[in-house]
Scaffold this active site. Structure first.
Site, mmCIF file in Angstrom:
data_model
loop_
_atom_site.group_PDB
_atom_site.id
_atom_site.type_symbol
_atom_site.label_atom_id
_atom_site.label_comp_id
_atom_site.label_asym_id
_atom_site.label_seq_id
_atom_site.Cartn_x
_atom_site.Cartn_y
_atom_site.Cartn_z
ATOM 1 N N ASP A 1 0.849 -1.192 0.000
ATOM 2 C CA ASP A 1 0.000 0.000 0.000
ATOM 3 C C ASP A 1 0.886 1.245 0.000
ATOM 4 O OD1 ASP A 1 -1.872 1.974 0.375
ATOM 5 O OD2 ASP A 1 -2.325 1.439 2.457
ATOM 6 N N ASN B 1 -0.331 4.505 -0.243
ATOM 7 C CA ASN B 1 -0.945 5.761 0.235
ATOM 8 C C ASN B 1 -1.674 5.622 1.561
ATOM 9 O OD1 ASN B 1 -3.219 4.328 -0.484
ATOM 10 N ND2 ASN B 1 -3.945 5.779 -2.034
ATOM 11 N N ASP C 1 -4.246 3.738 2.579
ATOM 12 C CA ASP C 1 -5.695 3.503 2.665
ATOM 13 C C ASP C 1 -6.030 2.046 2.961
ATOM 14 O OD1 ASP C 1 -5.131 2.281 0.265
ATOM 15 O OD2 ASP C 1 -6.622 3.397 -0.912
ATOM 16 N N ASP D 1 -1.503 -0.928 -4.044
ATOM 17 C CA ASP D 1 -1.712 -0.084 -5.219
ATOM 18 C C ASP D 1 -0.465 -0.041 -6.098
ATOM 19 O OD1 ASP D 1 0.009 1.669 -3.778
ATOM 20 O OD2 ASP D 1 -1.718 2.636 -2.835
ATOM 21 N N ASP E 1 -3.080 -9.280 -16.687
ATOM 22 C CA ASP E 1 -4.190 -10.221 -16.680
ATOM 23 C C ASP E 1 -5.205 -9.791 -17.733
ATOM 24 O OD1 ASP E 1 -5.643 -12.450 -15.537
ATOM 25 O OD2 ASP E 1 -4.708 -11.926 -13.636
ATOM 26 N N ASP F 1 -7.411 -15.132 -18.157
ATOM 27 C CA ASP F 1 -8.278 -15.706 -17.138
ATOM 28 C C ASP F 1 -9.316 -16.635 -17.779
ATOM 29 O OD1 ASP F 1 -9.144 -15.523 -14.244
ATOM 30 O OD2 ASP F 1 -11.000 -14.863 -15.204
ATOM 31 N N GLU G 1 -5.157 -19.574 -18.433
ATOM 32 C CA GLU G 1 -5.711 -20.333 -17.312
ATOM 33 C C GLU G 1 -6.807 -21.236 -17.868
ATOM 34 O OE1 GLU G 1 -7.787 -19.571 -12.957
ATOM 35 O OE2 GLU G 1 -8.369 -18.342 -14.672
ATOM 36 N N HIS H 1 -3.123 -16.495 -6.532
ATOM 37 C CA HIS H 1 -4.162 -15.763 -5.806
ATOM 38 C C HIS H 1 -5.428 -16.587 -5.601
ATOM 39 C CE1 HIS H 1 -5.381 -15.411 -9.969
ATOM 40 N NE2 HIS H 1 -6.573 -15.002 -9.571
ATOM 41 N N ASP H 2 -5.552 -17.704 -6.309
ATOM 42 C CA ASP H 2 -6.725 -18.581 -6.170
ATOM 43 C C ASP H 2 -6.433 -19.829 -5.356
ATOM 44 O OD1 ASP H 2 -8.548 -17.028 -7.567
ATOM 45 O OD2 ASP H 2 -8.094 -17.956 -9.502
#
Length: 566
Positions: A21, A23, A25, A29, A98, A200, A257, A330-331
């Protein structure tokens, strides 16, 4: 074998929301990614696979895209993307984006137009059908995230297909205008200077004509209709057209994928003369141990199962095509928790053994963020702490209907939820693991205090430095890229052993997948060889460098350069 830069590359996947991150929040990013490029350069990787950063309402964390030519507000601006791309290239790092074009968001301008009327020019960009006579969805297909794959739209009195969430309507690839739109948006990013695409669920894009009902299991309301959309009738036409219109014009890297793809199908997708893609991601090895309700009811698995799957793909794509190599993304849950042991006494040897096993196969290796420091699964106490739509829907469908108890479901979630791989990267032992100065969008794994990048970089004997050594080894030894793979000890349930051979050079790879001390005895096919050099290993050598009998300690790995006794 044809040589290519993308075969020799090492890829690092960034899931932007959880990487860094910039910034404060609480959401990772583009500025955060740019700030860590020096770290990735030091690690030695060649390519970043960047999960979606396009504009999105985030129903499925960016895989529901509302504008393919703009950046998600939470991730920054197009100017920040351009800066990140320029800075990555300056460090010799390529960017693979992606590409999510089986479906868009229902907030995309195309879909908002399409749902206005049946004769709207954008109507045929999506897949619409009237309901059955007497009411109900056009067919009985189930969404990948549970429930019907159809959503009723009252304004036009028709249903649209969504193989994922209802906010992810499937695009209609039968429409040449839609395909032209896809090729144009791909060209937009390639002209910016990106270096390829990870596509994807790209083998979902061709559906069987008529969209027939699938066979129902007894007592089920919906059916998996995969036989009607996985590797569909026009998939190769579409990919060859995509290659002809776009990919062939750029020096790109491509990986598709492809859930449900077989080795034989992968040969069609990746064969050198086929002019489609370079690699596929298959799912066979990550599905090992799935139970009655798939990954949510995991069963023990056998090493012989894993070896059989990986070897089938190694042999199958040996002459033509190419393998992509991965343990996690990520899956998927964290590799060390899924395939070895994340107990602290074994975490280092487990993570380094898995890394060695993967990187010594033939193919292009993919490292998922945090894998290089041995990040582990997380076990949140409450379902309220989870963010993944697949996980939450599965809890509703299985625990909420009494098919599984709360305790059974939480056990499955702790082992296999996608959120295991999505907790923020652990940079230091600062609050929230140094990921953010704010409140993270999902909680950081509490073990960040002793598993973090800062600690790993300072320790010369860490998992991180082992990964660096593996990557350097790959760059210096073509045998790791191009050498033939041959499995040894096929029926051994503890040792994964194989050789790599390139011309006159032969390496032996030994991986102990158990927490036991085991004995490797060289099979007959190695009878004429000697262990000339220990190239890499994750324990101090104990001096037994003869192939006749090697003691492998828990989760030990060794790679030998072999010499010929005769």
């Amino acid at each position: 074998m044809t040589q290519a830069w993308w075969k020799e590359a090492v890829v690092y996947q960034i899931y932007p929301r959880s990487f860094m991150d910039g910034n404060g929040d609480g959401i990772g990013d583009l500025a955060g990614i740019t700030s860590r490029l020096d770290y990735l350069q030091e690690l030695g990787i060649d390519v970043i696979w960047l999960s979606p950063v396009y504009k999105s309402p985030n129903d499925d964390n960016g895989y529901d895209i509302s504008d393919y030519r703009d950046i998600m507000d939470e991730f920054g601006t197009m100017e920040q993307f351009d800066t990140m791309l320029e800075e990555a290239h300056r460090r010799g790092i390529k960017i693979m984006m992606d590409l999510v074009v089986n479906h868009s968001s229902d907030e995309h301008a195309w879909f908002m137009e399409a749902r206005k009327s049946k004769d709207n020019p954008y109507r045929d960009y999506y897949i619409w059908r009237p309901g059955r006579e007497g009411g109900g969805a056009p067919n009985n297909w189930v969404s990948c995230f549970g429930g019907s794959a159809w959503e009723y739209d009252a304004q036009t009195d028709e249903y649209y297909l969504h193989l994922f969430t209802r906010k992810q309507p499937d695009l209609n690839w039968e429409n040449p205008r839609l395909r032209r739109e896809v090729y144009d948006l791909m060209t937009f990013w390639l002209d910016k200077g990106i270096d390829g695409f990870r596509m994807d669920v790209i083998n979902f894009i061709s559906k069987v004509e008529g969209l027939p009902d699938a066979a129902l299991q007894e007592g089920a309301e919906y059916a998996w209709g995969g036989e009607y959309f996985l590797n569909g009738p026009r998939i190769h036409d579409y990919l060859q057209e995509m290659n002809r219109e776009v990919l062939s014009r750029y020096p790109v890297m491509t990986v598709g994928e492809m859930p449900g793809a077989t080795v034989e199908e992968a040969k069609l997708y990746t064969g050198l003369q086929r002019n489609e893609l370079q690699m596929v991601f298959h799912f066979e090895h990550v599905n090992v141990g799935d139970g009655k309700f798939g990954k949510w009811t995991p069963n023990p698995w056998k090493l012989t199962e894993l070896k059989a799957i990986l070897s089938k793909w190694q042999y199958g794509l040996r002459e033509d095509g190419w393998n992509s190599l991965y343990w996690s993304n990520h899956d998927q849950p964290r590799a060390v928790s899924r395939f070895a042991s994340d107990k602290e006494e074994y975490r280092f040897v487990s993570a380094t053994m898995l890394a060695t096993c993967l990187h010594l196969h033939q193919g292009t290796p993919y490292i998922y963020q945090g894998e290089e420091i041995g990040m582990t699964n997380v076990a949140f106490d409450s379902i309220e702490d989870y963010r993944d739509v697949e996980t939450l829907n599965a809890y509703r469908d299985l625990a909420g209907t009494g098919k599984l108890t709360h305790e059974q479901m939480m056990d499955g979630i702790h082992q296999r939820s996608r959120d295991n791989g999505r907790t923020p990267v652990q940079w230091s032992n600062a609050p929230h693991g140094g990921f953010t100065t704010g409140t993270p969008w999902i909680a950081v794994n509490p073990n960040f205090t002793h598993i973090n990048m800062e600690q790993s970089r300072q320790d010369p004997d860490s998992i991180y430095h082992y990964y660096r050594a593996l990557i350097r080894l790959r760059k210096a030894n073509p045998i790791m890229v191009y050498g033939d793979y041959d499995l040894l000890l096929e029926n051994d349930e503890q040792i994964y052993a194989f050789t790599r051979t390139l011309d006159a050079e032969k390496w032996l790879v030994l991986c102990n997948f158990s927490d036991q001390t085991v004995l490797f005895s060289a099979p007959e096919e190695l009878a004429s060889y000697t262990a000339d050099q220990l190239i890499i290993g994750n324990y101090e050598s104990n001096g037994d460098e003869t192939l006749g009998s090697i003691t492998l300690r828990p989760y030990e790995t060794r790679v030998y350069r072999l010499g010929n006794e005769t």
